[in-house]
Design a protein around this motif. Structure first.
Motif, PDB file in Angstrom:
ATOM      1  N   THR B   4      37.408 136.979  30.973  1.00 29.38           N
ATOM      2  CA  THR B   4      36.559 135.757  30.310  1.00 29.38           C
ATOM      3  C   THR B   4      35.057 135.620  30.139  1.00 29.38           C
ATOM      4  O   THR B   4      34.985 135.305  31.648  1.00 29.38           O
ATOM      5  CB  THR B   4      37.691 134.976  30.654  1.00 29.38           C
ATOM      6  OG1 THR B   4      37.613 134.093  31.583  1.00 29.38           O
ATOM      7  CG2 THR B   4      39.260 135.263  30.221  1.00 29.38           C
ATOM      8  N   THR B   5      34.756 134.769  29.492  1.00 30.89           N
ATOM      9  CA  THR B   5      33.284 134.359  29.905  1.00 30.89           C
ATOM     10  C   THR B   5      33.714 133.237  28.888  1.00 30.89           C
ATOM     11  O   THR B   5      34.466 132.959  28.026  1.00 30.89           O
ATOM     12  CB  THR B   5      32.213 135.115  29.147  1.00 30.89           C
ATOM     13  OG1 THR B   5      32.874 136.276  29.972  1.00 30.89           O
ATOM     14  CG2 THR B   5      31.073 134.455  29.316  1.00 30.89           C
ATOM     15  N   GLN B   6      33.512 131.939  29.448  1.00 29.43           N
ATOM     16  CA  GLN B   6      33.427 130.186  28.792  1.00 29.43           C
ATOM     17  C   GLN B   6      32.288 130.372  29.101  1.00 29.43           C
ATOM     18  O   GLN B   6      31.353 130.054  29.965  1.00 29.43           O
ATOM     19  CB  GLN B   6      34.445 129.781  29.803  1.00 29.43           C
ATOM     20  CG  GLN B   6      35.983 130.327  29.397  1.00 29.43           C
ATOM     21  CD  GLN B   6      36.770 129.362  30.172  1.00 29.43           C
ATOM     22  OE1 GLN B   6      37.626 129.804  31.009  1.00 29.43           O
ATOM     23  NE2 GLN B   6      37.363 128.564  29.297  1.00 29.43           N
ATOM     24  N   ASN B  23      35.252 134.128  25.352  1.00 33.65           N
ATOM     25  CA  ASN B  23      35.420 135.830  25.126  1.00 33.65           C
ATOM     26  C   ASN B  23      35.915 136.150  26.227  1.00 33.65           C
ATOM     27  O   ASN B  23      36.326 135.962  27.444  1.00 33.65           O
ATOM     28  CB  ASN B  23      33.315 135.733  25.439  1.00 33.65           C
ATOM     29  CG  ASN B  23      33.717 137.325  24.927  1.00 33.65           C
ATOM     30  OD1 ASN B  23      34.256 138.304  25.457  1.00 33.65           O
ATOM     31  ND2 ASN B  23      32.945 136.939  23.944  1.00 33.65           N
ATOM     32  N   HIS B  24      36.643 137.018  25.740  1.00 29.28           N
ATOM     33  CA  HIS B  24      37.724 138.058  26.194  1.00 29.28           C
ATOM     34  C   HIS B  24      37.130 139.135  25.485  1.00 29.28           C
ATOM     35  O   HIS B  24      38.259 139.978  25.442  1.00 29.28           O
ATOM     36  CB  HIS B  24      38.452 137.860  26.541  1.00 29.28           C
ATOM     37  CG  HIS B  24      39.767 137.026  25.716  1.00 29.28           C
ATOM     38  ND1 HIS B  24      39.716 137.331  24.329  1.00 29.28           N
ATOM     39  CD2 HIS B  24      39.946 135.284  25.235  1.00 29.28           C
ATOM     40  CE1 HIS B  24      40.075 136.850  23.360  1.00 29.28           C
ATOM     41  NE2 HIS B  24      40.019 135.703  24.133  1.00 29.28           N
ATOM     42  N   ARG B  68      40.452 139.709  18.699  1.00 28.94           N
ATOM     43  CA  ARG B  68      41.417 139.947  20.050  1.00 28.94           C
ATOM     44  C   ARG B  68      40.357 139.403  21.377  1.00 28.94           C
ATOM     45  O   ARG B  68      40.599 139.356  22.121  1.00 28.94           O
ATOM     46  CB  ARG B  68      42.217 140.406  20.756  1.00 28.94           C
ATOM     47  CG  ARG B  68      43.764 140.708  19.260  1.00 28.94           C
ATOM     48  CD  ARG B  68      45.504 140.087  20.662  1.00 28.94           C
ATOM     49  NE  ARG B  68      45.005 141.663  21.670  1.00 28.94           N
ATOM     50  CZ  ARG B  68      45.281 141.118  22.827  1.00 28.94           C
ATOM     51  NH1 ARG B  68      45.670 140.328  22.965  1.00 28.94           N
ATOM     52  NH2 ARG B  68      45.416 142.324  23.391  1.00 28.94           N
ATOM     53  N   LYS B  69      39.083 138.997  20.556  1.00 29.41           N
ATOM     54  CA  LYS B  69      38.182 139.120  22.288  1.00 29.41           C
ATOM     55  C   LYS B  69      37.598 137.636  21.847  1.00 29.41           C
ATOM     56  O   LYS B  69      36.695 138.240  23.182  1.00 29.41           O
ATOM     57  CB  LYS B  69      36.567 140.976  21.110  1.00 29.41           C
ATOM     58  CG  LYS B  69      37.257 141.549  21.664  1.00 29.41           C
ATOM     59  CD  LYS B  69      36.055 143.038  20.735  1.00 29.41           C
ATOM     60  CE  LYS B  69      36.224 144.028  20.982  1.00 29.41           C
ATOM     61  NZ  LYS B  69      34.786 144.996  20.466  1.00 29.41           N
ATOM     62  N   SER B  70      38.346 137.137  21.259  1.00 31.11           N
ATOM     63  CA  SER B  70      38.016 136.021  21.527  1.00 31.11           C
ATOM     64  C   SER B  70      38.739 135.221  21.141  1.00 31.11           C
ATOM     65  O   SER B  70      40.134 134.838  20.206  1.00 31.11           O
ATOM     66  CB  SER B  70      36.709 135.416  20.683  1.00 31.11           C
ATOM     67  OG  SER B  70      36.650 135.450  19.624  1.00 31.11           O
ATOM     68  N   SER B  71      38.747 133.901  21.751  1.00 32.47           N
ATOM     69  CA  SER B  71      39.748 132.834  21.128  1.00 32.47           C
ATOM     70  C   SER B  71      39.277 131.359  21.974  1.00 32.47           C
ATOM     71  O   SER B  71      38.136 130.987  22.172  1.00 32.47           O
ATOM     72  CB  SER B  71      40.531 133.116  22.631  1.00 32.47           C
ATOM     73  OG  SER B  71      40.789 132.814  23.189  1.00 32.47           O
TER      74      SER B  71
END
Lengths: 113, 112
Positions: B4-6, B23-24, B68-71
């Motif tokens: 994940t990227t935050q 971001n995932h 589903r690539k980000s939340s």
């Protein structure tokens, strides 16, 4: 959460001495975990257990051993403490089911001098 | 190998909604998105999790994009007590190898 407790909360020990940290949970969780947290590294997994007497290594397991003789207790042992093991240690437990998160303890602050 | 990227930090005003992105892009079909937070060196606290549908509980809402690539984690009315580090984690639940791997998280500062 009162369902998981760690002891001791704080400990200062000398280099080369053995240290055991205890994690106790009353949730009947199958899975238990030990993490350490250091500045700049976040939480890193040391060891985990997926049942009584069933344990495995995490990403930073060198210098640590664990034991789980009962569902409720997960012990972390530093056989010969070093200054690099000064850290905050967190225990967690969970059912492993997809509708449940982990529960974390309040942490043990260990200082090795 | 962070999954994940935050962003490292963000702030919001007290009483306003806090929208925390994650971001995932490499998430697998059976991996769930989990959010935890850690307040001032306490143990991390579970907030919410989801697979593909949006989820809401008493603490927050989780919006997951269709691919589903980000939340986004939404705290609808942030308070000063919501100041914490928030971790977005992807994980396949269950089994011996189902472990939570924490990244650096995002530090949320709620200002008065």
């Amino acid at each position: 959460d009162a369902g998981i407790t760690q002891s001791p909360r704080h400990k200062v020990t000398e280099t080369g001495t053995p240290v055991t940290l205890r994690c106790h949970q009353t949730e009947n969780h199958r899975y238990m975990y030990w993490y350490r947290q250091d500045p700049g590294h976040g939480l890193r997994l040391i060891h985990y257990s997926y049942g009584v007497k069933d344990t495995d290594k995490g990403e930073v397991s060198d210098g640590y051993s664990v034991s789980r003789s009962k569902t409720e207790d997960f012990l972390l042992t530093l056989e010969s403490a070093t200054s690099s093991q000064t850290s905050v240690y967190f225990c967690a437990s969970g059912t492993g089911a997809n509708n449940y998160g982990y529960t974390f303890g309040s942490g043990t602050r260990l200082t090795v001098v | 190998d962070a999954k994940t990227t935050q962003p490292p930090s963000m702030d919001c005003a007290e009483g306003r909604a806090a929208n925390l992105p994650c971001n995932h892009s490499t998430i697998s079909g059976n991996e769930y998105v989990y959010w935890y937070r850690q307040i001032h060196s306490q143990g991390p606290q579970y907030i919410i999790h989801g697979l593909k549908n949006n989820e809401t509980n008493e603490m927050a809402s989780l919006i997951i994009t269709e691919d589903r690539k980000s939340s986004t984690l939404i705290l609808p009315h942030a308070t000063l007590r919501d100041t914490a580090v928030y971790y977005c984690i992807v994980r396949v639940p269950g089994g011996a190898n189902s472990k939570l791997t924490f990244g650096k998280g995002i530090t949320l500062s709620v200002r008065p």
